[in-house]
Every structure is written in structure tokens, then in C-alpha cells.
Design an enzyme around this catalytic site. Structure first.
Site, PDB file in Angstrom:
ATOM      1  CG  ASN A  88      -2.100  -0.812   1.146  1.00  0.00           C
ATOM      2  OD1 ASN A  88      -2.101  -1.843   0.478  1.00  0.00           O
ATOM      3  ND2 ASN A  88      -3.154  -0.378   1.789  1.00  0.00           N
TER       4      ASN A  88
HETATM    5 CA    CA Z   1      -7.255  -2.365   3.257  1.00  0.00          CA
END
Ligand code: CA
Ligand code: CTP
Length: 225
Positions: free
Chosen positions: A34
Site C-alpha cells: 500500500n
Molecule cells: Ca485495506
């Protein structure tokens, strides 16, 4: 005494913070991740330590210095982060700021995956990562105050309210990331609790951290009384 309680309102509390991204290896040279700078989580760890707490910071890969007075453990993957969090419990307060990768490669290749020259992409089977926040919420060592973060690009508050209930968190700090927040120094958040929703103005990440720690200290005092 009274004066020092005012300055160090989290004295005697153990505060656990997760921060940064996780990296999920695909092979020795590639990973899934991420987007996260770790700045907001590190700012919260710093603010909690400044408020007198004993702070354990479990961090994914970031380029940040450890704040003063904070005990830091570095991890790579979600599985490692979960292990580190479980080892760090019990805590009075846990704040899960990490942007944990939702998926990992189902099988990690031991050597670099090579293009086969056909112009086709080999499928990459994924597996779902453990949910650290949910798992801590269900743990016998659940902290009295358990706080999650939710980065959302739309329906920010309603998604956060749903996440609060689904994951068993007490509070969710809902982060509006529709603008240019990632890696920046400012954040627009909403504090979602069982009592309702507070909309906070856009603030530098260290001010968000200080405001959140102030709320945490007030909650702990009320809880004691
Ligand atoms: Ca997530
Ligand atoms: N979180 C976690 N473990 C995961 C995923 C998320 O502990 N495997 C935590 C995050 O640290 C954060 C909260 O859960 O405190 C919300 O993360 P978020 O990614 O917004 O939630 P998800 O359930 O993964 O939902 P989404 O599909 O929106 O990514």
C-alpha cells in the site's frame, strides 16, 4: 502530582502503534504494498511518548527516524506485523495506523520470476492477509481502547462507521485521501466513535496526532474514574 499529570497524562500507560505500509514479497526483488509514508503513525507515537506513555511502535518499511522515547520494531509483511503486535500486547491503548496490504502473493518465489518471452503475463495467485485490527479486537488481550484508521476516497464517514462495527474497534479515524494526502504533511480526518462523528479541520499530521492523544488521555481518565 497534579502538574505532572497535566503534562504527562498518559504516564503509566502502554500505547501500541502500528505505522507505515507492509511489503508482501512476490519474489526476492518484487513486492505488493500500500502507499504509506508512515508519517501519521510516527507522529502519533511521538505525541503519545511526549504525553508520558510507554510507546511500542511496530513499523513497516519507511524512511523515518524513531521519535524520542519510543520503542520501535521494524517488520516487512502483514504476517510479521501481526506477530510483532501480538508480542507487544498487553497494551492500554492500540492505534492501528498501518496501511496493511490486503493481499499477499499466495506463494513466494525463491528466485526472481523471469518473463518467458511470450508477451503473456503469468497469473499471480493472491491470498488474503490476516486482519490485524480485527484479530486484536477479538483477542483476550484486547486493549481497553482500540483505534483503527480508515483511508477512504469516497463515502468517508459511512465506510468508517461500517469498519468500526465490522472490525470491533472503539474508534475509527477516517482519513479523507481523495486529495493529495499521501506522503504529505496534512490530513483531514473524522473521528468516528459509538457516540457519533466529529469532523476535524485539515491539520498538519503532528497536530492531528496531538489532538488524538489529547482525546485518548481524556478517555483514559474517564475510564479510570
Ligand atoms: Ca485495506
Ligand atoms: N488493518 C489491519 N490489518 C489488515 C487490514 C487493515 O489491521 N489486514 C487495519 C488498518 O491498520 C486500519 C484499519 O484496519 O486501522 C482499516 O484499514 P482499511 O484498509 O481501511 O480496511 P479494510 O478492511 O482493509 O478495507 P478496504 O477494503 O477499504 O481496504
Amino acid at each position: 502530582d497534579f502538574a505532572s499529570e497535566n503534562h504527562r497524562p498518559l504516564h503509566g500507560r502502554h500505547v501500541l502503534v502500528t505505522a507505515g505500509p507492509t511489503h508482501e514479497p512476490i519474489d526476492p526483488v518484487r513486492y505488493i504494498a500500500n502507499r504509506s509514508s508512515g508519517k501519521q503513525g510516527f507522529a502519533i507515537a511521538a505525541a503519545a511518548a511526549a504525553a508520558g506513555a510507554q510507546v511500542t511502535l511496530i513499523s513497516g518499511p519507511v524512511h523515518l527516524d524513531t521519535p524520542p522515547g519510543v520503542e520501535r520494531y521494524d517488520v516487512e509483511s502483514a504476517a510479521e506485523m501481526l506477530d510483532a503486535v501480538e508480542s507487544a500486547l498487553p497494551a492500554d491503548v492500540a492505534i492501528m495506523v498501518a496501511a496493511v496490504a490486503d493481499w499477499r502473493a499466495a506463494d513466494r518465489a525463491d528466485s526472481k520470476i523471469k518473463k518467458d518471452g511470450s508477451g503473456q503475463v503469468a497469473p499471480l495467485p493472491l491470498a488474503v492477509n490476516p486482519d490485524i485490527l480485527s484479530s486484536v479486537a477479538a483477542s483476550p488481550a484486547r486493549p481497553r481502547l482500540l483505534i483503527g484508521f480508515a483511508a477512504e476516497t469516497e463515502h468517508v464517514v459511512s465506510h468508517a462507521q461500517a469498519k468500526r462495527l465490522r472490525k470491533g474497534a472503539d474508534w475509527i479515524v477516517a482519513n479523507d485521501v481523495s486529495g493529495d494526502v499521501m506522503g504529505g504533511d496534512s490530513n483531514t480526518v473524522h473521528l468516528v466513535t459509538a457516540e457519533g462523528v466529529e469532523d476535524w479541520p485539515a491539520m498538519p499530521k503532528d497536530k492531528v496526532a496531538a489532538a488524538l492523544v489529547e482525546r485518548i488521555a481524556a478517555h483514559c481518565m474517564k475510564d479510570d474514574a
